[in-house]
Design a protein around this motif. Structure first.
Motif, PDB file in Angstrom:
ATOM      1  N   LEU A 118     -42.064 -27.020   9.203  1.00  0.00           N
ATOM      2  CA  LEU A 118     -42.376 -26.637   7.651  1.00  0.00           C
ATOM      3  C   LEU A 118     -42.803 -25.300   7.800  1.00  0.00           C
ATOM      4  O   LEU A 118     -42.437 -24.215   7.095  1.00  0.00           O
ATOM      5  CB  LEU A 118     -42.888 -27.489   6.718  1.00  0.00           C
ATOM      6  CG  LEU A 118     -42.035 -28.658   6.226  1.00  0.00           C
ATOM      7  CD1 LEU A 118     -42.986 -29.417   5.263  1.00  0.00           C
ATOM      8  CD2 LEU A 118     -41.127 -28.026   5.388  1.00  0.00           C
ATOM      9  N   GLY A 121     -40.915 -22.681   8.753  1.00  0.00           N
ATOM     10  CA  GLY A 121     -39.668 -22.298   7.960  1.00  0.00           C
ATOM     11  C   GLY A 121     -38.447 -22.761   8.142  1.00  0.00           C
ATOM     12  O   GLY A 121     -37.281 -22.409   7.805  1.00  0.00           O
ATOM     13  N   ILE A 122     -38.377 -24.089   9.044  1.00  0.00           N
ATOM     14  CA  ILE A 122     -37.152 -24.636   9.361  1.00  0.00           C
ATOM     15  C   ILE A 122     -36.577 -25.478   8.133  1.00  0.00           C
ATOM     16  O   ILE A 122     -37.568 -26.078   7.622  1.00  0.00           O
ATOM     17  CB  ILE A 122     -37.463 -25.419  10.522  1.00  0.00           C
ATOM     18  CG1 ILE A 122     -37.983 -24.639  11.979  1.00  0.00           C
ATOM     19  CG2 ILE A 122     -36.240 -26.541  10.953  1.00  0.00           C
ATOM     20  CD1 ILE A 122     -38.131 -25.502  13.085  1.00  0.00           C
ATOM     21  N   SER A 123     -35.427 -25.728   7.860  1.00  0.00           N
ATOM     22  CA  SER A 123     -34.887 -26.289   6.782  1.00  0.00           C
ATOM     23  C   SER A 123     -35.194 -27.674   6.686  1.00  0.00           C
ATOM     24  O   SER A 123     -35.368 -28.140   7.738  1.00  0.00           O
ATOM     25  CB  SER A 123     -33.368 -26.167   6.762  1.00  0.00           C
ATOM     26  OG  SER A 123     -32.788 -26.826   7.967  1.00  0.00           O
ATOM     27  N   GLN A 124     -35.000 -28.296   5.654  1.00  0.00           N
ATOM     28  CA  GLN A 124     -35.428 -29.630   5.273  1.00  0.00           C
ATOM     29  C   GLN A 124     -34.545 -30.724   6.174  1.00  0.00           C
ATOM     30  O   GLN A 124     -34.884 -31.754   6.937  1.00  0.00           O
ATOM     31  CB  GLN A 124     -35.275 -29.995   3.966  1.00  0.00           C
ATOM     32  CG  GLN A 124     -35.588 -31.567   3.737  1.00  0.00           C
ATOM     33  CD  GLN A 124     -35.305 -31.852   2.011  1.00  0.00           C
ATOM     34  OE1 GLN A 124     -35.453 -30.831   1.265  1.00  0.00           O
ATOM     35  NE2 GLN A 124     -34.968 -32.817   1.693  1.00  0.00           N
ATOM     36  N   THR A 125     -33.212 -30.350   6.175  1.00  0.00           N
ATOM     37  CA  THR A 125     -32.174 -31.230   6.849  1.00  0.00           C
ATOM     38  C   THR A 125     -32.304 -31.201   8.266  1.00  0.00           C
ATOM     39  O   THR A 125     -32.470 -32.311   8.949  1.00  0.00           O
ATOM     40  CB  THR A 125     -30.932 -30.496   6.452  1.00  0.00           C
ATOM     41  OG1 THR A 125     -30.520 -30.334   5.143  1.00  0.00           O
ATOM     42  CG2 THR A 125     -29.886 -31.469   6.994  1.00  0.00           C
ATOM     43  N   ALA A 126     -32.909 -30.150   8.940  1.00  0.00           N
ATOM     44  CA  ALA A 126     -32.965 -30.081  10.210  1.00  0.00           C
ATOM     45  C   ALA A 126     -34.313 -30.850  10.630  1.00  0.00           C
ATOM     46  O   ALA A 126     -34.438 -31.686  11.555  1.00  0.00           O
ATOM     47  CB  ALA A 126     -33.109 -28.473  10.922  1.00  0.00           C
ATOM     48  N   ILE A 127     -35.311 -30.693   9.655  1.00  0.00           N
ATOM     49  CA  ILE A 127     -36.635 -31.499  10.035  1.00  0.00           C
ATOM     50  C   ILE A 127     -36.281 -32.816   9.954  1.00  0.00           C
ATOM     51  O   ILE A 127     -36.684 -33.752  10.765  1.00  0.00           O
ATOM     52  CB  ILE A 127     -37.545 -31.037   9.030  1.00  0.00           C
ATOM     53  CG1 ILE A 127     -38.020 -29.525   9.225  1.00  0.00           C
ATOM     54  CG2 ILE A 127     -38.799 -31.897   9.036  1.00  0.00           C
ATOM     55  CD1 ILE A 127     -38.960 -28.997   8.061  1.00  0.00           C
ATOM     56  N   GLN A 129     -33.298 -34.493  10.480  1.00  0.00           N
ATOM     57  CA  GLN A 129     -32.796 -35.076  11.455  1.00  0.00           C
ATOM     58  C   GLN A 129     -33.442 -35.169  12.820  1.00  0.00           C
ATOM     59  O   GLN A 129     -33.336 -36.023  13.765  1.00  0.00           O
ATOM     60  CB  GLN A 129     -31.690 -33.922  11.842  1.00  0.00           C
ATOM     61  CG  GLN A 129     -30.543 -34.288  10.843  1.00  0.00           C
ATOM     62  CD  GLN A 129     -29.376 -33.074  10.973  1.00  0.00           C
ATOM     63  OE1 GLN A 129     -29.494 -32.305  11.811  1.00  0.00           O
ATOM     64  NE2 GLN A 129     -28.133 -33.325  10.309  1.00  0.00           N
ATOM     65  N   GLN A 142     -44.732 -32.585   2.244  1.00  0.00           N
ATOM     66  CA  GLN A 142     -44.675 -31.480   1.743  1.00  0.00           C
ATOM     67  C   GLN A 142     -45.674 -31.376   0.602  1.00  0.00           C
ATOM     68  O   GLN A 142     -46.394 -30.115   0.392  1.00  0.00           O
ATOM     69  CB  GLN A 142     -43.186 -31.149   0.963  1.00  0.00           C
ATOM     70  CG  GLN A 142     -42.011 -30.680   1.940  1.00  0.00           C
ATOM     71  CD  GLN A 142     -40.824 -30.461   0.900  1.00  0.00           C
ATOM     72  OE1 GLN A 142     -40.499 -31.374  -0.104  1.00  0.00           O
ATOM     73  NE2 GLN A 142     -39.966 -29.375   1.451  1.00  0.00           N
TER      74      GLN A 142
END
Length: 150
Positions: A118, A121-127, A129, A142
């Motif tokens: 987070l 800045g990595i996306s929620q979907t990637a996190i 997965q 969050q």
């Protein structure tokens, strides 16, 4: 004498030639002899019966000892099973404790990874997965990050 018929004839002649007094004495003596033989036979039978009873008592005593030994073996086996159950229960509890620790460590690791991702800045979907977190768990992380940054 060898001739049986002659022997019988002599005995019969002796019986017939006896006086009443001699016959009575003979019968009394015969009765005494028969009574003694009967008593002797009764004693022998009684002794035989007593010996059989002693043997039975000894057999029962041996069987009792065998049963006692078997009981002791069963008690020992029961105690061994009881100890095995205790050991298995302790091992199961230890395995459960370790599983919970590992699960907790895994969750904490996933949480830490999600926090770092987070921050990068990595996306929620990637996190989700990569970490395998649920959406609810991600939202809690969050909120913690938001509280931490305030």
């Amino acid at each position: 004498m060898v001739d049986k018929t002659l022997n019988v004839a002599i005995r019969v002649w002796e019986d017939l030639s006896r006086t009443e007094e001699e016959r009575r004495e003979y019968e009394i003596r015969l009765k005494q002899i028969l009574d003694e033989q009967s008593k002797k036979r009764d004693r022998e039978l009684l002794e035989q019966e007593m010996e059989e009873m002693r043997e039975q008592r000894e057999e029962m005593k041996m069987e009792k000892e065998e049963l006692k030994a078997e009981n002791e073996e069963i008690k020992a086996e029961k105690e061994e099973i009881k100890e095995q159950r205790k050991t298995m229960k302790a091992e199961k509890e230890e395995a459960e404790r370790k599983r919970l620790e590992a699960e907790s460590a895994l969750k904490e690791s996933a949480k830490q990874m999600a926090l770092k991702m987070l921050e990068q800045g990595i996306s929620q979907t990637a996190i989700l997965q990569v970490t395998g977190l649920t959406l609810q768990q991600f939202e809690v992380i969050q909120q913690e990050l938001g509280n931490k940054n305030k």
